[in-house]
Design an enzyme around this catalytic site. Structure first.
Site, short mmCIF file in Angstrom:
data_model
loop_
_atom_site.label_atom_id
_atom_site.label_comp_id
_atom_site.label_asym_id
_atom_site.label_seq_id
_atom_site.Cartn_x
_atom_site.Cartn_y
_atom_site.Cartn_z
CD GLU A 1 -2.96 0.68 0.81
OE1 GLU A 1 -2.73 0.32 -0.31
OE2 GLU A 1 -4.10 1.13 0.61
CG HIS B 1 -11.73 -2.58 -1.39
ND1 HIS B 1 -11.99 -1.84 -0.26
CD2 HIS B 1 -10.72 -3.36 -0.64
CE1 HIS B 1 -11.71 -2.17 0.55
NE2 HIS B 1 -10.74 -2.70 0.94
CG ASN C 1 -12.13 -0.50 4.82
OD1 ASN C 1 -12.41 -1.19 5.26
ND2 ASN C 1 -10.93 -0.95 3.81
P1 NAD Z 1 1.00 -8.36 1.42
O1 NAD Z 1 2.32 -7.88 1.33
O2 NAD Z 1 0.91 -9.68 1.83
O3 NAD Z 1 1.71 -8.40 -0.44
C1 NAD Z 1 2.38 -7.33 -1.19
C2 NAD Z 1 3.09 -8.36 -2.03
O4 NAD Z 1 3.40 -7.54 -3.22
C3 NAD Z 1 3.59 -9.12 -1.73
O5 NAD Z 1 4.02 -10.26 -2.10
C4 NAD Z 1 5.18 -7.91 -2.39
O6 NAD Z 1 6.69 -8.62 -2.77
C5 NAD Z 1 5.01 -7.53 -3.13
N1 NAD Z 1 5.75 -6.42 -3.97
C6 NAD Z 1 5.76 -5.16 -3.34
N2 NAD Z 1 6.14 -4.48 -4.01
C7 NAD Z 1 6.25 -5.34 -5.44
C8 NAD Z 1 6.46 -4.90 -6.70
N3 NAD Z 1 6.96 -3.80 -6.73
N4 NAD Z 1 6.63 -5.58 -7.81
C9 NAD Z 1 5.86 -6.45 -7.59
N5 NAD Z 1 5.48 -7.08 -6.82
C10 NAD Z 1 5.96 -6.40 -5.42
O7 NAD Z 1 0.15 -6.92 1.35
P2 NAD Z 1 -1.29 -7.53 1.05
O8 NAD Z 1 -2.04 -7.72 2.72
O9 NAD Z 1 -1.43 -8.29 0.30
O10 NAD Z 1 -1.79 -6.58 0.38
C11 NAD Z 1 -1.83 -5.30 -0.87
C12 NAD Z 1 -2.81 -4.73 -1.11
O11 NAD Z 1 -3.98 -5.24 -0.94
C13 NAD Z 1 -2.48 -3.97 -0.72
O12 NAD Z 1 -2.76 -2.57 -1.68
C14 NAD Z 1 -3.83 -3.61 0.53
O13 NAD Z 1 -4.05 -2.34 0.93
C15 NAD Z 1 -4.60 -3.82 -0.07
N6 NAD Z 1 -5.90 -4.90 0.24
C16 NAD Z 1 -4.47 -5.42 1.80
C17 NAD Z 1 -6.61 -5.79 2.81
C18 NAD Z 1 -5.48 -6.89 4.15
O14 NAD Z 1 -6.69 -7.08 4.56
N7 NAD Z 1 -4.57 -7.52 4.05
C19 NAD Z 1 -7.68 -6.41 2.43
C20 NAD Z 1 -8.18 -5.17 1.22
C21 NAD Z 1 -6.89 -5.04 0.92
#
Ligand code: NAD
Length: 737
Positions: free
Chosen positions: A419, A467, A517
């Site tokens: 994020e 989302h 949210n």
């Molecule tokens: P996470 O850290 O588990 O996953 C992020 C992934 O992105 C990782 O595998 C990382 O290696 C990869 N990444 C980072 N930089 C990169 C790059 N330059 N190129 C390619 N890959 C890259 O995070 P998450 O919890 O899965 O969240 C991901 C997105 O989903 C965020 O935008 C977050 O706001 C959103 N989100 C999260 C949730 C939650 O509950 N975790 C819910 C809704 C939305």
């Protein structure tokens, strides 16, 4: 008259009544259907040449249940006395099923009736199964797709066409709980093991087996146990030692599970308890009274509207832009596909038969996504939900890479990287090179404005927010966010994708925190703020649960992690500057994070946890820092604060145009964050309460607690005009008018 039930008699004298509602792939019971079925039964029972009846379906399944509009129709047609209309309508249904069950036998000797077999080819839900239960012997086809059960409780009612009385008398109060209280739909073998089905036969032998039984059945085979002399309730009637245990336990269990917020389970138990002490026909009358009571409760109408009618309408594309051709996804690229959300999105996509490319920073990171998907498939394999072949087929759709060129051919890309606006910009730009002009690009961001992120993409019209909620494979809601420039094809694509993966979509306009949210954060803030005021955490949590919230605000922060909350608060503060409202809970969260109490993931948060991660009571260190106030507020005041923190945001989202459709506001709230499901959603709840009463409460809250409870102008205006949200804004009602 269109024929809904086909009637025929074969050379052996067996009458077949085959249900076949025209124009629908699944039978549902309508008023006309009931009348025709009644006439068919009369015909068979009145014809001396007919020896018995097979009740079946001409479709692949037996029935999906009752057309729930019937109940509204019964209510409306009774004019000034809707309860009377409902009760009489329900009693007519009982009479029909009872006629089938007694099948013309002599009331005294129980002799001379005609055998009735149920030949069920596939799924039977609600009244579908209730009809089967009124038959004398139940045959179900060995159909792997079939699901059988009584899901009524899920929409705030209970099986009121004899289901409550018959199931509890067949299985006993305790053993009937999975069917009646939990509304489980089960495979035929499980239903047979429970005792509600007699025989499972190969599909092509179903009719013959049912007919053979009809021709061989004796008088004694068709008398229901409750119509025979000396019948005793299995598992014990209320005034028996076993019954005492059962019913006292059941009552405690229901109140524990529902926290008193849901009227239907209590009414169901009352119907079973009272019915178990009288003869069968009186029990049906009691069931009908409780059923009417529940149908007259505004909660059931609101639940049916949101969780059944409107949820289905949204899933079928009620808000899909008109005129855009089919945009179903064939190949999806997922950026950050090795991450928690990315891998989850990959899993649900592959399950829907979509080709999936998981892209991450390097091969190792991307492979984590495949590992996650394999893990979920292995779990399903263990539970025998899928076969090895199926697993291999699904995994065959998934590939992992760190090379953007592999996104070639993707018609949808979902970005789920960290994020961070910088990282998101980099990956968006890198991906767009590989994508054709028809592709749609989506971001799974939870907090960043879609309109801003869209500027990183070559064609902002084809950029959208999709989302997901966590965990992706369990949460049913997907929030689709339109940026300022997002075009209709992007919206249609997102909706078609959500439909493919069998989730429920809502479409909202871009604004801070979108919709879900935006509403849930104030709930958490209000709960944590109360801790700083010295309100007993147990009071806060229990007040929330008694409202019907699945988690109290403190447990919710523990589950979502305190450092995440802190991060969001900091980012909001940075974005809003001076406009950020001072929040006394911020220092509390900062302190907890500094103490390492990050929530469940750290085994320490507002709650204490044991070594195995099992949640214990509220952490006792909290009271040392935030001592309990000597005077504690009334539970209602705590509930008003927690509920209005959420619903006022929903109203503001409607006022601001973030919500474009109140149905989405209600369905999204229940599926997205579990908002008081019994209420039908925040806007339905305000309608139940009445705008006038709501304004009274928000004015009082504003005076006592400040401007965060300020009554929105829209709500005040509605109170003055005596309007309801569904009266003023319901698109379904407008479309029908
Ligand atoms: P996470 O850290 O588990 O996953 C992020 C992934 O992105 C990782 O595998 C990382 O290696 C990869 N990444 C980072 N930089 C990169 C790059 N330059 N190129 C390619 N890959 C890259 O995070 P998450 O919890 O899965 O969240 C991901 C997105 O989903 C965020 O935008 C977050 O706001 C959103 N989100 C999260 C949730 C939650 O509950 N975790 C819910 C809704 C939305």
């Amino acid at each position: 008259m269109t024929e809904i039930f086909h009637y025929s008699v074969d050379a052996d004298g067996v009458a077949t009544i085959a249900w076949d509602l025209p124009g629908r792939s699944m039978n549902v019971m309508t008023l006309e259907g009931l009348e025709q079925l009644d006439a068919c039964i009369d015909k068979a029972l009145g014809d001396e040449a007919v020896k018995g009846i097979v009740l079946t379906s001409a479709k692949a399944d037996f029935a999906g249940g009752m057309d729930l509009n019937i109940l509204a129709g019964m209510k409306a047609s009774a004019g000034d006395d809707p309860a009377k209309g409902l009760f009489e309508g329900v009693m007519q249904m009982h009479a029909l099923l009872r006629k089938l069950e007694r099948a013309g036998m002599d009331p005294k000797t129980n002799k001379g009736g005609k055998p009735v077999a149920w030949a069920c080819p596939g799924t039977a839900a609600g009244i579908g199964l209730e009809l089967g239960l009124a038959c004398h012997r139940r045959f179900v086809a060995d159909n792997p797709k079939a699901k059988i059960g009584l899901p009524e409780i899920m929409v705030g009612i209970f099986p009121g066409a004899g289901g409550a009385t018959r199931v509890s008398r067949m299985l006993g109060a305790m053993a009937s709980a999975p069917f009646l209280l939990e509304g489980k739909m089960m495979a035929p073998a499980k239903v047979k093991a429970a005792g509600l089905v007699d025989e499972i036969v190969p599909a092509d032998e179903l009719q013959a087996a049912a007919k053979a039984w009809v021709l061989s059945a004796k008088d004694a085979d068709i008398v229901k146990p409750w119509d025979a002399k000396g019948w005793k309730m299995p598992g014990g009637a209320p005034y028996s030692p076993q019954g005492f245990e059962t019913f006292v336990g059941a009552s405690a269990m229901i109140n524990g599970k529902t926290q008193g917020a849901y009227p239907a389970p209590k009414a169901l138990l009352a119907a079973i308890y009272e019915g178990a002490m009288v003869d069968f026909d009186t029990a049906l009358r009691i069931e009908a009274r409780w059923f009417t009571n529940i149908l007259m409760n505004p909660s059931s109408g609101a639940m049916i509207r949101s969780l059944f009618l409107n949820k289905e309408a949204l899933e079928k594309g009620a808000v899909r832009p008109a005129g855009v051709p089919d945009m179903r996804v064939k190949k999806v690229g997922i950026l950050g596909g090795g991450g928690f959300m990315g891998a989850g999105i990959g899993y649900v996509s592959a399950m829907a038969g979509i080709e999936v490319v998981l892209l991450d920073r390097d091969a190792e990171a991307a492979a984590k996504g495949v590992g996650f998907i394999t893990g979920l498939l292995d779990e399903s394999l263990k539970k025998k939900r899928i076969t090895e072949d199926k697993k291999a087929g699904i995994l065959g759709l998934v590939s992992a890479t760190s090379d953007y060129a592999d996104l070639k051919g993707c018609d949808l890309v979902v970005e789920a990287v960290f994020e961070d606006p910088g990282v998101k910009a980099t990956v968006t730009k890198a991906a767009q090179e590989a994508l054709g002009p028809d592709a749609i690009f989506a971001s799974n961001t939870s907090t960043l404005p879609i309109t801003d992120l869209a500027e990183n993409y070559k064609d902002p019209e084809r950029f959208i927010g999709i989302h997901f909620f966590s965990p992706v494979h369990k949460m049913m809601l997907v929030e689709i966010i339109k940026g300022k420039k997002t075009g209709d094809e992007a919206v249609a694509k997102a909706l078609d994708f959500v439909r493919q993966i069998r989730k429920t979509p809502i479409v909202v306009n871009d604004a801070r925190f979108f919709y879900a949210n935006r509403c849930i954060i104030p709930y958490i803030n209000e709960g944590t703020r109360m801790v700083t005021e010295g309100i007993n955490p147990a009071l806060i949590e229990n007040a929330a649960k008694q409202l019907g919230m699945p988690l109290g605000p403190l447990q919710l922060v523990d589950e979502t992690a305190l450092d995440l909350g802190q991060k969001i608060a900091k980012a909001t503060k940075a974005a809003l500057g001076d406009a950020y409202p001072e929040n006394p809970a911020d220092p509390l969260i900062d302190w907890m994070v500094a103490e390492g109490r990050l929530g469940r993931k750290a085994n320490a948060g507002f709650y204490a946890y044991d070594d195995k991660g099992k949640r214990q009571g509220i952490w006792d260190g909290l009271a040392a820092k935030y001592p309990l106030a000597e005077e504690q507020p009334d539970v209602t005041e705590v509930q008003h604060r927690l509920a209005f923190a959420q619903v006022l945001e929903a109203v503001r989202a409607l006022e601001d145009g973030v919500l474009m459709d109140i149905r989405e506001g209600d369905v999204g709230a229940i599926l997205g964050w579990g908002f008081m499901p019994w209420s039908g959603g925040p806007l339905s709840w305000l309608d139940i309460l009445g705008a006038g009463k709501a304004v009274e409460i928000t004015d009082a809250l504003t005076e006592k607690f400040g401007p965060r409870f300020t009554t929105p102008a829209l709500l005040r205006e509605m109170a003055q005009k005596g309007e309801t949200f569904y009266g003023r804004f319901d698109p379904a009602a407008k479309a029908a008018a």
